[in-house]
Design a protein around this motif. Sequence first.
Motif, PDB file in Angstrom:
ATOM      1  N   TYR A 286     -42.503 -32.136   3.827  1.00  0.00           N
ATOM      2  CA  TYR A 286     -43.479 -31.532   4.835  1.00  0.00           C
ATOM      3  C   TYR A 286     -42.761 -31.279   5.903  1.00  0.00           C
ATOM      4  O   TYR A 286     -43.381 -30.179   5.910  1.00  0.00           O
TER       5      TYR A 286
ATOM      6  N   LEU B 279     -56.614 -27.806   0.271  1.00  0.00           N
ATOM      7  CA  LEU B 279     -54.885 -29.181   0.052  1.00  0.00           C
ATOM      8  C   LEU B 279     -54.680 -29.985   0.352  1.00  0.00           C
ATOM      9  O   LEU B 279     -54.597 -31.218  -0.546  1.00  0.00           O
ATOM     10  N   TRP B 280     -54.505 -30.513   1.987  1.00  0.00           N
ATOM     11  CA  TRP B 280     -54.770 -31.817   2.163  1.00  0.00           C
ATOM     12  C   TRP B 280     -55.719 -31.798   2.217  1.00  0.00           C
ATOM     13  O   TRP B 280     -55.460 -34.117   2.230  1.00  0.00           O
TER      14      TRP B 280
ATOM     15  N   VAL C  29     -50.440 -30.891  -6.608  1.00  0.00           N
ATOM     16  CA  VAL C  29     -50.537 -30.439  -4.800  1.00  0.00           C
ATOM     17  C   VAL C  29     -49.403 -30.773  -4.016  1.00  0.00           C
ATOM     18  O   VAL C  29     -49.719 -29.991  -2.899  1.00  0.00           O
TER      19      VAL C  29
ATOM     20  N   GLN D  48     -53.518 -24.425   4.106  1.00  0.00           N
ATOM     21  CA  GLN D  48     -53.519 -25.732   3.959  1.00  0.00           C
ATOM     22  C   GLN D  48     -54.514 -26.410   3.764  1.00  0.00           C
ATOM     23  O   GLN D  48     -54.394 -27.635   3.159  1.00  0.00           O
TER      24      GLN D  48
ATOM     25  N   ARG E  47     -46.297 -23.788   0.642  1.00  0.00           N
ATOM     26  CA  ARG E  47     -47.451 -22.827   1.079  1.00  0.00           C
ATOM     27  C   ARG E  47     -46.973 -23.718   3.056  1.00  0.00           C
ATOM     28  O   ARG E  47     -46.651 -22.297   3.501  1.00  0.00           O
ATOM     29  N   LYS E  48     -45.958 -24.940   2.902  1.00  0.00           N
ATOM     30  CA  LYS E  48     -45.536 -25.266   3.748  1.00  0.00           C
ATOM     31  C   LYS E  48     -44.448 -24.483   4.799  1.00  0.00           C
ATOM     32  O   LYS E  48     -44.487 -23.240   5.973  1.00  0.00           O
TER      33      LYS E  48
ATOM     34  N   CYS F 111     -55.172 -33.455  -1.449  1.00  0.00           N
ATOM     35  CA  CYS F 111     -54.297 -34.442  -1.824  1.00  0.00           C
ATOM     36  C   CYS F 111     -54.942 -35.958  -1.126  1.00  0.00           C
ATOM     37  O   CYS F 111     -54.266 -36.858  -1.130  1.00  0.00           O
TER      38      CYS F 111
ATOM     39  N   LEU G 264     -49.133 -28.218  -1.168  1.00  0.00           N
ATOM     40  CA  LEU G 264     -48.531 -28.437   0.246  1.00  0.00           C
ATOM     41  C   LEU G 264     -47.224 -28.108   0.957  1.00  0.00           C
ATOM     42  O   LEU G 264     -47.350 -27.058   1.838  1.00  0.00           O
TER      43      LEU G 264
END
Length: 110
Positions: A24, A90-91, A73, A87, A80-81, A94, A77
Motif C-alpha cells: 500500500y 474501504l479503510w 478489500v 478509499q 485504488r491507491k 478493512c 485498497l
Amino acid sequence: MESIFYESHAGSWFFLILFFVISYFFTKQKITLMLQRLFALIMIITGIGTLFFYNFPLLYILKGVLAIILIAVMEMLVARKKRNEPQGGLWAACIILIIAVLLLGFNVIG
C-alpha cells in the motif's frame, strides 16, 4: 497434520497483513503485491484444511467468509491507491474486518 495447517494459517496472516501494508505504501514496486497474493492463497488453502480437521464449525465458516472479503478489500485498497481514487470507506471496512477475523480466530467471540 492438524497442527501444520493451523500454524501455517496463523503465520500466513501476519505475512499477509505485512505485505499488504508494504504494497500500500510503496506502490511503485510489484514484488510485495505478488507476495501478498501468494500468502493470501496459502492462507485460504490452510484455512480450508483447518476447517476440514475441525469438522466445519459454523463460526469458523463465518470467519472464512469474512477473511475472503478482507482479502478482496485489501486488493481494492492497493488498486485504488495506485489510481489515486478515494478509499476512506474501504479503510473502515478493512479495519473492522481485521478485528472481526482476529476475534473469531482467537475464540474471543464465540
